[in-house]
Write a protein that holds these residues in place. Sequence first.
Motif, PDB file in Angstrom:
ATOM      1  N   ALA A 193       1.562   9.307  -5.923  1.00 47.36           N
ATOM      2  CA  ALA A 193       2.125  10.381  -5.608  1.00 47.36           C
ATOM      3  C   ALA A 193       3.330  11.121  -6.737  1.00 47.36           C
ATOM      4  O   ALA A 193       3.189  12.487  -7.062  1.00 47.36           O
ATOM      5  CB  ALA A 193       3.178  10.674  -4.688  1.00 47.36           C
ATOM      6  N   MET A 194       3.396   9.995  -7.231  1.00 45.01           N
ATOM      7  CA  MET A 194       4.628  10.440  -8.628  1.00 45.01           C
ATOM      8  C   MET A 194       4.088  11.064  -9.776  1.00 45.01           C
ATOM      9  O   MET A 194       4.263  11.088 -10.714  1.00 45.01           O
ATOM     10  CB  MET A 194       5.609   9.032  -8.802  1.00 45.01           C
ATOM     11  CG  MET A 194       6.832  10.104  -9.834  1.00 45.01           C
ATOM     12  SD  MET A 194       8.137   7.637  -9.970  1.00 45.01           S
ATOM     13  CE  MET A 194       6.872   7.285 -10.572  1.00 45.01           C
ATOM     14  N   ILE A 195       3.181   9.916  -9.563  1.00 44.75           N
ATOM     15  CA  ILE A 195       2.044  10.268 -11.153  1.00 44.75           C
ATOM     16  C   ILE A 195       1.444  11.496 -10.987  1.00 44.75           C
ATOM     17  O   ILE A 195       1.622  12.058 -11.837  1.00 44.75           O
ATOM     18  CB  ILE A 195       1.091   9.315 -11.023  1.00 44.75           C
ATOM     19  CG1 ILE A 195       1.872   7.775 -11.784  1.00 44.75           C
ATOM     20  CG2 ILE A 195       0.031   9.779 -12.715  1.00 44.75           C
ATOM     21  CD1 ILE A 195       1.205   6.799 -11.602  1.00 44.75           C
ATOM     22  N   GLY A 196       0.921  12.190  -9.743  1.00 44.25           N
ATOM     23  CA  GLY A 196       0.254  13.178  -9.610  1.00 44.25           C
ATOM     24  C   GLY A 196       1.505  14.779  -9.942  1.00 44.25           C
ATOM     25  O   GLY A 196       0.894  15.327 -10.650  1.00 44.25           O
ATOM     26  N   ALA A 197       2.256  13.892  -9.163  1.00 41.43           N
ATOM     27  CA  ALA A 197       3.861  15.310  -9.306  1.00 41.43           C
ATOM     28  C   ALA A 197       4.372  15.471 -11.035  1.00 41.43           C
ATOM     29  O   ALA A 197       4.227  16.685 -11.553  1.00 41.43           O
ATOM     30  CB  ALA A 197       5.046  14.798  -8.802  1.00 41.43           C
ATOM     31  N   ILE A 198       4.339  14.335 -11.801  1.00 45.05           N
ATOM     32  CA  ILE A 198       4.661  14.570 -13.233  1.00 45.05           C
ATOM     33  C   ILE A 198       3.445  15.588 -13.874  1.00 45.05           C
ATOM     34  O   ILE A 198       3.592  15.979 -14.415  1.00 45.05           O
ATOM     35  CB  ILE A 198       5.164  12.841 -14.132  1.00 45.05           C
ATOM     36  CG1 ILE A 198       5.598  12.340 -13.134  1.00 45.05           C
ATOM     37  CG2 ILE A 198       4.612  13.016 -15.403  1.00 45.05           C
ATOM     38  CD1 ILE A 198       5.876  10.894 -13.876  1.00 45.05           C
ATOM     39  N   VAL A 199       1.690  14.683 -13.593  1.00 43.65           N
ATOM     40  CA  VAL A 199       0.673  15.601 -14.203  1.00 43.65           C
ATOM     41  C   VAL A 199       0.839  16.380 -13.691  1.00 43.65           C
ATOM     42  O   VAL A 199       0.467  17.686 -14.808  1.00 43.65           O
ATOM     43  CB  VAL A 199      -0.599  14.887 -13.960  1.00 43.65           C
ATOM     44  CG1 VAL A 199      -1.520  15.887 -14.374  1.00 43.65           C
ATOM     45  CG2 VAL A 199      -0.167  13.186 -14.433  1.00 43.65           C
ATOM     46  N   LEU A 200       0.778  17.472 -12.401  1.00 47.72           N
ATOM     47  CA  LEU A 200       1.015  18.683 -12.368  1.00 47.72           C
ATOM     48  C   LEU A 200       2.014  19.375 -13.161  1.00 47.72           C
ATOM     49  O   LEU A 200       1.900  20.503 -13.342  1.00 47.72           O
ATOM     50  CB  LEU A 200       0.811  18.769 -10.434  1.00 47.72           C
ATOM     51  CG  LEU A 200      -0.503  18.010 -10.330  1.00 47.72           C
ATOM     52  CD1 LEU A 200      -0.096  18.404  -8.562  1.00 47.72           C
ATOM     53  CD2 LEU A 200      -1.520  18.612 -10.383  1.00 47.72           C
ATOM     54  N   THR A 201       3.635  18.757 -13.214  1.00 46.74           N
ATOM     55  CA  THR A 201       4.562  19.600 -13.854  1.00 46.74           C
ATOM     56  C   THR A 201       4.364  19.348 -15.285  1.00 46.74           C
ATOM     57  O   THR A 201       5.047  20.731 -15.941  1.00 46.74           O
ATOM     58  CB  THR A 201       5.651  19.512 -12.953  1.00 46.74           C
ATOM     59  OG1 THR A 201       6.010  17.723 -13.351  1.00 46.74           O
ATOM     60  CG2 THR A 201       5.863  19.274 -11.839  1.00 46.74           C
ATOM     61  N   HIS A 202       3.521  18.741 -15.771  1.00 49.59           N
ATOM     62  CA  HIS A 202       3.811  18.362 -17.063  1.00 49.59           C
ATOM     63  C   HIS A 202       2.582  19.841 -17.959  1.00 49.59           C
ATOM     64  O   HIS A 202       2.019  19.919 -17.393  1.00 49.59           O
ATOM     65  CB  HIS A 202       3.012  17.302 -18.110  1.00 49.59           C
ATOM     66  CG  HIS A 202       3.225  17.086 -19.765  1.00 49.59           C
ATOM     67  ND1 HIS A 202       4.598  16.869 -19.814  1.00 49.59           N
ATOM     68  CD2 HIS A 202       2.683  16.808 -20.550  1.00 49.59           C
ATOM     69  CE1 HIS A 202       3.930  16.169 -21.119  1.00 49.59           C
ATOM     70  NE2 HIS A 202       2.870  16.500 -21.313  1.00 49.59           N
ATOM     71  N   ARG A 203       3.661  20.583 -18.909  1.00 51.48           N
ATOM     72  CA  ARG A 203       3.316  21.568 -19.957  1.00 51.48           C
ATOM     73  C   ARG A 203       3.141  20.872 -21.652  1.00 51.48           C
ATOM     74  O   ARG A 203       4.247  21.042 -21.477  1.00 51.48           O
ATOM     75  CB  ARG A 203       3.620  23.026 -18.715  1.00 51.48           C
ATOM     76  CG  ARG A 203       2.745  22.873 -17.910  1.00 51.48           C
ATOM     77  CD  ARG A 203       1.804  23.910 -17.680  1.00 51.48           C
ATOM     78  NE  ARG A 203       1.593  24.345 -16.296  1.00 51.48           N
ATOM     79  CZ  ARG A 203       1.578  23.371 -15.313  1.00 51.48           C
ATOM     80  NH1 ARG A 203       1.228  22.157 -15.315  1.00 51.48           N
ATOM     81  NH2 ARG A 203       1.563  23.362 -13.633  1.00 51.48           N
ATOM     82  N   ALA A 260       0.792  -1.247  -0.056  1.00 52.70           N
ATOM     83  CA  ALA A 260       0.148  -0.254  -0.404  1.00 52.70           C
ATOM     84  C   ALA A 260       0.538   1.287   0.462  1.00 52.70           C
ATOM     85  O   ALA A 260       0.511   2.784  -0.589  1.00 52.70           O
ATOM     86  CB  ALA A 260      -0.521  -0.235   1.073  1.00 52.70           C
ATOM     87  N   SER A 261       1.725   1.005   0.843  1.00 52.31           N
ATOM     88  CA  SER A 261       2.531   2.292   0.908  1.00 52.31           C
ATOM     89  C   SER A 261       3.339   2.845  -0.794  1.00 52.31           C
ATOM     90  O   SER A 261       3.561   3.707  -1.220  1.00 52.31           O
ATOM     91  CB  SER A 261       4.410   2.254   2.242  1.00 52.31           C
ATOM     92  OG  SER A 261       4.677   0.434   2.059  1.00 52.31           O
ATOM     93  N   GLY A 262       3.815   1.220  -1.195  1.00 52.57           N
ATOM     94  CA  GLY A 262       4.326   1.611  -3.120  1.00 52.57           C
ATOM     95  C   GLY A 262       3.841   2.372  -3.373  1.00 52.57           C
ATOM     96  O   GLY A 262       3.302   2.965  -4.729  1.00 52.57           O
TER      97      GLY A 262
END
Length: 228
Positions: A159-169, A151-153
């Motif tokens: 969290a990694m996918i969310g960071a990529i989606v938020l920073t992708h332009r 579950a922690s993995g």
Amino acid sequence: MIAALAFYFFAAILIASAVMVVSSRNPVHSVLFLILAFFNAAALFLIAGAEFLAMILVIVYVGAVAVLFLFVVMMLDIDFARLREGFQRYAPVGAVVGAILFLELLLVLGSWTFADQSAELRLSPNPGGDVTNAMAIGRILYTDYVYLFQASGLILLVAMIGAIVLTHRKSTASRRQNIGAQVSRSGSVLLEKVPSGAGIGTLGIRRPPVAEVEKPAVTHDAGHGGHH
């Protein structure tokens, strides 16, 4: 005796590195001193017999977090003169926050006592055999707490996918090739089946006639052209 000398040696370097992390003017130097502090902390864990924590500290913090900090600091264009402009203005607020944290640490250290069973737990036997600390932790982690570990993995993956989606332009200035529109050629090129042996005249394609260049007229001088 050797273990005590090694402990004081690595502890002194660790404290000096931690001081240089917060006092260094260059952020790149601060990250390098942070990596040095992590290595010395890992050495202290090895002396204490916690090799699993030492490996985690080196692999995770030095191999990933500290290197990430170093690359981010080196890639950013930091204006150090602008960062130092508001130091005097925010110095009183920083001093108050530091004093509060220092008082909290004093309260924690003043109220901290040893547990009643600390001596018994310290002298508790090892798992037995040739089982090391890392092996014992691995057995517990992947048997009793395997679902929590998975579950922690998954949480870290989200969290990694969310960071990529938020920073992708999406860049609107870059030009891309549309292969489908290029291959279809709808309405731009007329394709005709040419019979074998047919020339351009058969298809109704006529070349424009080449305009002939007029030759200059030859004139004869009357005074020199006759016979005497």
